[in-house]
Design an enzyme around this catalytic site. Structure first.
Site, short mmCIF file in Angstrom:
data_model
loop_
_atom_site.label_atom_id
_atom_site.label_comp_id
_atom_site.label_asym_id
_atom_site.label_seq_id
_atom_site.Cartn_x
_atom_site.Cartn_y
_atom_site.Cartn_z
N GLY A 15 0.78 -1.24 0.00
CA GLY A 15 0.00 0.00 0.00
C GLY A 15 0.81 1.29 0.00
N VAL A 16 2.12 1.21 -0.26
CA VAL A 16 2.95 2.44 -0.24
C VAL A 16 2.91 3.20 -1.56
CG1 VAL A 16 4.57 1.81 1.60
CG2 VAL A 16 5.07 1.15 -0.76
N LYS A 18 3.41 1.29 -4.88
CA LYS A 18 4.21 0.62 -5.93
C LYS A 18 3.53 0.70 -7.29
CE LYS A 18 4.18 -3.36 -3.86
NZ LYS A 18 3.50 -2.99 -2.61
N THR A 19 2.20 0.48 -7.30
CA THR A 19 1.50 0.49 -8.59
C THR A 19 1.55 1.88 -9.20
OG1 THR A 19 0.01 -1.21 -7.73
CG2 THR A 19 -0.68 -0.09 -9.73
N LYS A 40 2.82 -7.46 -13.56
CA LYS A 40 2.49 -7.70 -12.16
C LYS A 40 2.48 -9.22 -12.03
CE LYS A 40 0.61 -6.94 -7.99
NZ LYS A 40 1.09 -6.06 -6.90
N SER A 44 -2.44 -10.73 -5.53
CA SER A 44 -3.42 -11.31 -4.61
C SER A 44 -4.42 -10.20 -4.32
CB SER A 44 -2.75 -11.86 -3.35
OG SER A 44 -1.90 -10.93 -2.77
N ALA A 120 4.95 -7.60 -4.93
CA ALA A 120 3.78 -7.71 -4.06
C ALA A 120 4.31 -7.44 -2.66
CB ALA A 120 3.17 -9.10 -4.15
N1 LIG Z 1 0.49 9.76 -4.88
C1 LIG Z 1 -0.74 9.29 -4.63
N2 LIG Z 1 -1.80 10.13 -4.59
C2 LIG Z 1 -3.05 9.69 -4.33
N3 LIG Z 1 -3.35 8.40 -4.09
C3 LIG Z 1 -2.33 7.51 -4.13
C4 LIG Z 1 -0.99 7.91 -4.40
N4 LIG Z 1 -0.22 6.82 -4.36
C5 LIG Z 1 -1.03 5.79 -4.08
N5 LIG Z 1 -2.30 6.19 -3.94
C6 LIG Z 1 -3.47 5.36 -3.60
O1 LIG Z 1 -3.12 4.61 -2.45
C7 LIG Z 1 -3.50 3.25 -2.61
C8 LIG Z 1 -2.24 2.37 -2.54
O2 LIG Z 1 -1.39 2.68 -3.64
P1 LIG Z 1 -0.83 1.52 -4.57
O3 LIG Z 1 -1.95 0.63 -5.00
O4 LIG Z 1 0.00 2.12 -5.65
O5 LIG Z 1 0.09 0.77 -3.49
P2 LIG Z 1 0.88 -0.62 -3.68
O6 LIG Z 1 2.17 -0.50 -2.95
O7 LIG Z 1 0.94 -0.94 -5.12
O8 LIG Z 1 -0.09 -1.64 -2.94
P3 LIG Z 1 -0.10 -3.25 -3.09
O9 LIG Z 1 0.92 -3.76 -2.10
O10 LIG Z 1 -1.52 -3.59 -2.71
O11 LIG Z 1 0.23 -3.60 -4.51
C9 LIG Z 1 -4.27 3.16 -3.93
O12 LIG Z 1 -5.62 3.27 -3.66
C10 LIG Z 1 -3.80 4.36 -4.72
O13 LIG Z 1 -4.81 4.84 -5.58
MG LIG Z 2 0.11 -2.53 -6.16
#
Ligand SMILES: Nc1ncnc2c1ncn2[C@@H]1O[C@H](COP(=O)(O)OP(=O)(O)OP(=O)(O)O)[C@@H](O)[C@H]1O
Ligand SMILES: [Mg+2]
Length: 241
Positions: A15-16, A18-19, A40, A44, A120
């Site tokens: 949730g930091v 990455k996507t 990807k 999960s 992930a």
């Molecule tokens: N810079 C940003 N501004 C606004 N919302 C963001 C930003 N970065 C991430 N988010 C939101 O925060 C949430 C988590 O971001 P993201 O999905 O990129 O994390 P992740 O590290 O890929 O998570 P996962 O481990 O589930 O793959 C998402 O809902 C995304 O839309």
């Molecule tokens: Mg992600």
């Protein structure tokens, strides 16, 4: 150009961002005329759409990269439970074969100049048995970008991630701080990037602000690419562009 066929985007936690950051990197490289693919390997927490399991992360990445690769290559494993990949696979009756992932990566790499791969969770998340995300990065033999949150605790988590990567023979080529909020930022948020850079020796290539127009689950990029093009400096990636 980074002298690798791929970049693995890992993070200090789930949730930091990455996507978001992987999508940004894909779009920024593409804007430089580089043919970019995205991947990807294991999702999960996949969602059901018309009876099909869909990876929202992969959909966001493909939209950001304007990629149209076969989903079987871009997202070889999509699992419904929102659990670590090994547990999600086990409860779904699926066995994740790392060779399927590496083979998909090499196929994508043959069609593109560069493949951006999103992990992930973090580096030590198990994919299958005792095979971890870090083992996958080693197997793919590509460098890593680390995504970190801006708030208190990020120095520790960023340095843990970077040192763990280095210890396992993975090269971290840059850090992105994601989700910076000007309105709430205090001393921790303002001082951490410089400290992470100094203590790790890995450059912070940029600080991406929190952008309300961005939503991964809705595949909404909003003004992400426009803002990122001003806030991230790809030439700060080790290896350069
Ligand atoms: N810079 C940003 N501004 C606004 N919302 C963001 C930003 N970065 C991430 N988010 C939101 O925060 C949430 C988590 O971001 P993201 O999905 O990129 O994390 P992740 O590290 O890929 O998570 P996962 O481990 O589930 O793959 C998402 O809902 C995304 O839309
Ligand atoms: Mg992600």
């Amino acid at each position: 150009m980074v002298d690798a066929k791929g970049i693995f985007v890992t993070g200090t936690d789930t949730g930091v961002g990455k996507t978001v950051v992987a999508g940004v990197l894909a779009a920024l490289f593409k804007a430089k005329g580089i043919d970019v693919g995205v991947m990807k390997p294991v999702q999960s927490g996949g969602i059901r759409e018309n009876g099909q399991l869909v990876s929202e992360d992969c959909r966001f990445l493909m939209k950001a990269a304007q990629a149209d690769d076969d989903i079987a290559l871009a997202n070889p494993y999509c699992l419904e439970p929102a659990l670590s990949p090994n547990v999600a696979a086990q409860v779904s009756g699926v066995t994740i074969d790392p060779r399927v992932i590496t083979s998909a990566f090499h196929k994508l790499a043959r069609h593109h100049d560069l493949v951006i791969v999103e992990g992930a969770g973090g580096l030590l998340v198990p994919i299958e048995g005792d095979f971890l995300i870090a083992d996958l990065i080693q197997a793919l033999d590509i460098p890593a970008v680390v995504v970190a949150r801006p708030s208190l605790g990020t120095i520790n988590h960023s340095l843990l991630t970077i040192r763990c990567a280095q210890h396992m023979g993975i090269k971290p080529i840059g850090v992105v701080i994601n989700g910076f909020r000007d309105d709430t930022a205090g001393m921790a948020e303002k001082t951490s990037p410089e400290i992470i850079e100094r203590l790790s020796g890995v450059r912070v290539i940029g600080i991406l602000p929190y952008l309300p127009s961005v939503d991964v689950s809705e595949a909404r990029l909003g003004n992400l690419i426009e803002v990122a093009s001003q806030r991230l400096d790809l030439s700060r990636l080790e290896g350069g562009v």
